[in-house]
Design an enzyme around this catalytic site. Structure first.
Site: not given
Lengths: 316, 316
Positions: A160, A244, A248, A253, A255
């Site tokens: 990516e 979060h 997940s 990380h 957002h």
């Protein structure tokens, strides 16, 4: 699958009246390749399950020439009060350049797909510091590293790379930024980026301590500087940065979304503002995230939900 | 207003691609009653502004007989990958029992209506403890009590008594519960209640101290007990309780919503879970809300936004 003329409805798996989305389970005749050993009669009876994700489209761009009111074929009054008038409207059959529905068809599907796309019952639950350290942390530590191999593939430059918007390789404070897979990469008012830390020792906000403040601030400040340069028309103070809990995947990380995007995952009880995290550690209590009771909404099938319920009924 | 055949589009005031809503400003010919002194020719040219709030409807109840797939007239493939197939669809003209749009027409409208329904530019901004005490608190204290007279009317039993679901008259820990005006009072999955404290000395979460813990816990515990009794089918742990900061009025109140309702105001950076507030005061720091820097999204026309901006450019 090339049409829905043979689709037979089984049941509704999920729906959201606010987002105008609908998930249906149904069947279509089994494809020839899947039934080569069957007789003609057997073939005619064999079906395979499919899932339809259906969403009403947003309104096409409005102008004096192209306007939704021009498509209205019938108005049905449902009430009136003073200056307010309520109507239902029926619109004429659409055109290819202004479709009514967006659909994703998943075919063929397994039981695992059906479970994934079915409505999950959600509950509010509180994770105390004790529950975290005794029941949740051991579960997080037991997860194989291979589960987040895809994160390392991005960080190490193997996958990516064409998507990466910003890279800071500092081992302590570095991170990469790339578009979130839910973003269409075009609409600035629904901008959604993901920043992934280079450090692999921060599994979630529960691990954050004063030693991580330089990383958190570096990430915040560099993204604030990036936004107006890379996305002209969006100002630094028009993005919301949050993490979060539970995330997940257990590699730190952040957002980054446009402030006017009502992203489902940005609800209180699932999200924590990056600035609040920094303030809690720096200004309130260096051990804030080691001590706090954290309440959140979680699907009742989520392993964390099961672990907390189990601990509450018989603490170890 | 009885039809839209004479509607002339002026401009888009607001839209939300996630909720599929659109707000249009336009004009219709002025009504005869409003122009009785005009000549016939003047009348034919006079127009009045109207606002249209348009929303796509949710899907009608799905069954084997009545199914959205039966209304599809054309499918347009937009891509495919493995088991995933993406299509746009055009649907046949609707029926009166399954309308395509819900509309609210406001006519006639003033400039104030147009401002109210226009998109507000929103920004993220941080209120430090210093800014709160020096710039915001004096502004809150300067507001006339008459602005929240409607709250006292409810608390004192003068208004809206038919709506009250629960009343606890204790002067220190009491509160009332009533349905929020945004709830339809029927759909349990979008349940939305409001709890208003009897105390008038708590203007917002900034005022909360350990002495308020009995009030906060009384409110939480009694609402948790009320929910399954008054709303069978909703469990105590299926509601989210939170407060807004800044609130829309400075008398302490708590929002109670179904956990699966994506209420716009429940976004992180606008909402604070009641349980987090209790934990912050009881478990982390008794002075938490006197010390914290609080970040939130706010319309740039909001007085608090202007006050913070002003203080930052020239602290007093």
């Amino acid at each position: 699958m090339h049409s829905l003329s043979n689709f037979v409805f089984t049941r509704v798996l999920n729906e959201d009246p606010i987002l105008k989305t609908l998930t249906l389970l149904g069947t279509v005749p089994a494809t020839a390749t899947a039934t080569t050993t069957a007789t003609a009669e057997e073939k005619s009876q064999e079906v395979q399950p499919v899932i339809l994700l259906i969403e009403k489209t947003h309104f096409a761009t409005q102008s004096a020439e192209s306007n939704i009111t021009c498509r209205i074929s019938e108005l049905l009054s449902t009430g009136s009060n003073d200056i307010y008038h309520w109507w239902n409207a029926i619109i004429l059959e659409g055109k290819a350049y202004d479709p009514d529905l967006k659909m994703t068809v998943i075919s063929p599907v397994t039981e695992a797909h059906i479970a994934k796309y079915s409505r999950q019952e959600r509950k509010m639950i509180t994770e105390t510091a004790e529950i975290y350290h005794k029941a949740i942390l051991p579960w997080i530590e037991s997860q194989p590293k291979s589960r987040i191999q895809w994160v390392y593939n991005i960080l190490e430059g193997l996958k990516e790379q064409e998507n990466i918007i910003l890279r800071d390789n500092d081992a302590d404070t570095g991170f990469i930024v790339l578009p979130d897979s839910k973003w269409d990469k075009r609409t600035l008012s629904s901008l959604y980026l993901l920043a992934i830390s280079m450090r692999s020792d921060v599994r979630s906000l529960r691990d954050l301590k004063p030693e991580h403040l330089p990383m958190l601030k570096n990430l915040r400040d560099k993204i604030m500087a990036l936004i107006p340069v890379r996305f002209p028309g969006v100002a630094s103070d028009e993005v919301r940065m949050f993490v979060h809990y539970h995330p997940s995947y257990y590699h730190f990380h952040v957002h980054v979304t446009h402030v006017s995007a009502q992203v489902p995952g940005s609800t209180v009880g699932q999200s924590h503002l990056l600035d609040t995290i920094i303030d809690n550690i720096e200004n309130i209590d260096p051990d804030y995230y080691r001590k706090a009771s954290i309440r959140f909404a979680l699907g009742v099938n989520h392993p964390v939900y099961t672990l907390i319920q189990g601990y509450q009924s018989s603490p170890q």
